[in-house]
Design a protein around this motif. Sequence first.
Motif, PDB file in Angstrom:
ATOM      1  N   CYS A  53     -10.629 -30.602  -5.910  1.00  0.00           N
ATOM      2  CA  CYS A  53      -9.930 -30.126  -6.714  1.00  0.00           C
ATOM      3  C   CYS A  53      -9.848 -30.488  -8.330  1.00  0.00           C
ATOM      4  O   CYS A  53      -9.680 -29.779  -9.092  1.00  0.00           O
ATOM      5  CB  CYS A  53      -8.377 -30.180  -6.713  1.00  0.00           C
TER       6      CYS A  53
ATOM      7  N   CYS B 189      -4.033 -31.566  -2.903  1.00  0.00           N
ATOM      8  CA  CYS B 189      -4.757 -30.271  -2.595  1.00  0.00           C
ATOM      9  C   CYS B 189      -5.212 -31.157  -1.207  1.00  0.00           C
ATOM     10  O   CYS B 189      -5.679 -30.626  -0.303  1.00  0.00           O
ATOM     11  CB  CYS B 189      -6.014 -30.334  -3.027  1.00  0.00           C
TER      12      CYS B 189
ATOM     13  N   CYS C  51      -9.782 -37.046  -7.170  1.00  0.00           N
ATOM     14  CA  CYS C  51     -10.265 -35.865  -6.161  1.00  0.00           C
ATOM     15  C   CYS C  51     -11.600 -35.108  -6.350  1.00  0.00           C
ATOM     16  O   CYS C  51     -11.451 -33.910  -7.638  1.00  0.00           O
ATOM     17  CB  CYS C  51      -9.047 -35.125  -6.306  1.00  0.00           C
TER      18      CYS C  51
ATOM     19  N   CYS D 127      -5.847 -36.650  -2.078  1.00  0.00           N
ATOM     20  CA  CYS D 127      -5.236 -36.381  -2.799  1.00  0.00           C
ATOM     21  C   CYS D 127      -4.197 -35.729  -2.880  1.00  0.00           C
ATOM     22  O   CYS D 127      -3.643 -34.499  -1.762  1.00  0.00           O
ATOM     23  CB  CYS D 127      -6.394 -35.225  -3.531  1.00  0.00           C
TER      24      CYS D 127
END
Length: 101
Positions: free
Chosen positions: A37, A51, A34, A48
């Motif tokens: 994050c 997040c 990701c 993800c």
Amino acid sequence: MTSGTYNRPLPNPQPEWDYYWEKTKAHELWLMRCDDCNRHYFYPRAICPNCFSRNTRWARSSGRGTLHAFSIVHRGPTPAFADHVPYVACIVELEDGARFP
Ligand SMILES: [Zn+2]
């Protein structure tokens, strides 16, 4: 499902896994990452799990890590594994940050 002389169950391929299996055949380990994050994760999916961002992509893993947990299996979970015991099932904490079974 069986293939050739391999008589144990095989994974049922899902489209999200195509790239993973393609790279695995080339002896490379790739994980999803990701970019919001900055975390790797396994198993592959577009969103993800940390997040919920869709700003994700594939990233090659070094494959290095630390053994997180293991178990020595003495009784196969299904008859297909009955003749393949004992074997070790483990989870590795990859240096990329993902836990990999
Ligand atoms: Zn994220």
